[in-house]
Design an enzyme around this catalytic site. Sequence first.
Site, short mmCIF file in Angstrom:
data_model
loop_
_atom_site.label_atom_id
_atom_site.label_comp_id
_atom_site.label_asym_id
_atom_site.label_seq_id
_atom_site.Cartn_x
_atom_site.Cartn_y
_atom_site.Cartn_z
N ASP A 38 -44.65 -13.36 10.22
CA ASP A 38 -43.46 -13.07 9.43
C ASP A 38 -43.53 -13.72 8.06
O ASP A 38 -42.85 -13.29 7.14
CB ASP A 38 -42.21 -13.53 10.19
N LYS A 87 -43.19 -15.27 15.43
CA LYS A 87 -42.27 -15.33 16.57
C LYS A 87 -42.48 -16.60 17.39
O LYS A 87 -43.61 -16.99 17.68
CB LYS A 87 -42.47 -14.09 17.44
#
Length: 345
Positions: free
Chosen positions: A242, A253
């Site tokens: 991310d 995550k």
Amino acid sequence: MIERVDKNLAFMLQYENVAWYENGSVKILDRRIYPLKVEFVTCYTHQEVAQAIKDMVTQSAGPYLAAGMGMALAAWECRNLREGEQIEYLKNASRTLSNARSTTAVRMAAITEKCIATAKRALSQGVAVDQAIFEHSVEEVNNKYIRISKTAEYLVDMFPDKGAVLTQCFGETIVGFMLKEMKKRSKDMKVICAETRPYFQGARLTASVAYDQGFDVTVITDNMPAFAMQNGMVDVFTSAADAISCDGHIVNKIGTLQLAIVCKHYGIPYFVTGAPDAKHPTIDSVKIEYRDEKQVLEAMGIRTTKEGIKGWYPAFDITPPYLCDGIVTNKGIYAPYDIKRYFQD
């Protein structure tokens, strides 16, 4: 029309099934319930698109396309205002959409700000702004798919001809192109998906994509990877990111860090896919998002703990560079400590 490169990818990787603007609304596949149900959330304002992103209706890279479609919707909302007022309205919409989730705000802003530039060109040319932003967003996601397909080539270079790859969460497009590339090279690879609680993206999304694209898929719970590695079931581990700071830290995550630690212990290579973020010069600039604790206290909407018990839910964790064997990009593979060279190359 551009030549779309989402052909032959799984259902949920087709552009229309991620997020799509049409006739004053945005339709988003509800990934919270897919594949048990195939339903779409329809948003009639850009604020509703931002809320859908915040509520995890779409996840992984889905919010990036949804943000562009949300900007097209915002342009539709303000179409009757004067030119200067339209731009101001779109700037506010950009802030709303890009900040729907804090950890990915920098990447989201890069998308929505490009939409504002597209709007300015459309206004100067006298064309419909919403349609211009929509077409721009489709072209952007298409170009992104092209870049990711190149990333997949470099990634699969690192895979054995036979074995099993472990995934974490749902890497979106890179998963589809990784599988497509493995099939193209006739690699006899199985896919193992950690379930990825509390939203089960690995079990529901990654496993579905792998199955749809014709692979042997096994889902394991989040507390099984170490045992699977100890018993020779995993040959390589890969995840998307991310955010990737320019000092080589991987934000992904929650659970990625512990998988990287176990891989290091058992000598299993870990390759992350994605490009570094220029606006994150160091990991200190990344803000970790904390979500509603009740999501940890339930599984797929069913309460699993007694009332009064507390939960804790950091959505992401940070993997230091020494635990990663390489950052795989569309330009090649970089050592995490050398990822700044991506911008020079």
